[in-house]
Design an enzyme around this catalytic site. Sequence first.
Site, PDB file in Angstrom:
ATOM      1  N   HIS A 180       0.839  -1.196   0.000  1.00  0.00           N
ATOM      2  CA  HIS A 180       0.000   0.000   0.000  1.00  0.00           C
ATOM      3  C   HIS A 180       0.876   1.248   0.000  1.00  0.00           C
ATOM      4  O   HIS A 180       1.524   1.575   0.987  1.00  0.00           O
ATOM      5  CB  HIS A 180      -0.889  -0.044   1.253  1.00  0.00           C
ATOM      6  CG  HIS A 180      -1.880   1.048   1.356  1.00  0.00           C
ATOM      7  ND1 HIS A 180      -1.902   1.938   2.420  1.00  0.00           N
ATOM      8  CD2 HIS A 180      -2.918   1.405   0.546  1.00  0.00           C
ATOM      9  CE1 HIS A 180      -2.911   2.778   2.265  1.00  0.00           C
ATOM     10  NE2 HIS A 180      -3.537   2.475   1.141  1.00  0.00           N
ATOM     11  N   HIS A 186      -1.228  10.073  -2.926  1.00  0.00           N
ATOM     12  CA  HIS A 186      -2.545   9.778  -2.356  1.00  0.00           C
ATOM     13  C   HIS A 186      -3.387  11.037  -2.244  1.00  0.00           C
ATOM     14  O   HIS A 186      -4.586  11.033  -2.533  1.00  0.00           O
ATOM     15  CB  HIS A 186      -2.403   9.132  -0.980  1.00  0.00           C
ATOM     16  CG  HIS A 186      -3.721   8.845  -0.338  1.00  0.00           C
ATOM     17  ND1 HIS A 186      -4.324   9.711   0.546  1.00  0.00           N
ATOM     18  CD2 HIS A 186      -4.577   7.798  -0.484  1.00  0.00           C
ATOM     19  CE1 HIS A 186      -5.491   9.212   0.934  1.00  0.00           C
ATOM     20  NE2 HIS A 186      -5.667   8.052   0.327  1.00  0.00           N
TER      21      HIS A 186
END
Length: 255
Positions: free
Chosen positions: A19, A61
Amino acid sequence: MSGGPSTFLAGSPPRIFAHRGLALNAPENTVLAFSHALASGATHLETDVHVSRDGVAVLSHDARLALPELDIQLEALRIAELQRIDLGFGQSFASLAEALDAFPEARFNLDVKSEDAIAATATAVRAAGATDRVLVTSFSEDRRRRTVRLLPGVASSASASVVAQAVVAARVGNRALLRRVLSGCVAVQVPETASVLHVVTPHFVRAVHLVGVEVHVWTVNEPAAMDRLLDTGVEGLITDRSDVAAALISDRSQR
């Protein structure tokens, strides 16, 4: 090769999705974080795509840069300006093209974060000939579908609204509906729980498997949770600690 059959889910599970890479001694979503992740045993790299002012797919992100010296929307800066920003450990923002080129064998799970990032993502993937080793997803079903249309043959996982429909179909035991809802998706990528709803149950996992779709769970960082989820039969762990997941899976294989 671009346009060939997808190899995104090649090989046997379990799959370890790093991730945003492995952000130990590296900023997340950077080339260094991805390098650390692959070295730790990650099988896939999970990352997020925004777009620069000049239309380049950028891995981040957040849409907004909230740095001590700079607080601005990422899309307000050109790629050259973004790549002059020091994120630490000698790293800066990576373009999607740069990451695909740096890791030509790696498989990337791409979360398309904005409307403007759709075309930029597709352009970078096509230019790298990477359609077969990429999965496209998005919380937005419209955004997911539009990106997939630009990349024929690309793997895709369910958007948030499709996941919600899949959970309902699985709960009521309507396999035909579940198959229809998940048409075009190779995986559902879900949290173990959402608010008070326990999403990943043995029943849900079995139902999704019966329509030929994998279950990947995010974001799982504790060994006990990894063990529990793997025991239910999920194929993928999306984790900030690919190193921990790799060690645990290795240990399980010796049991």
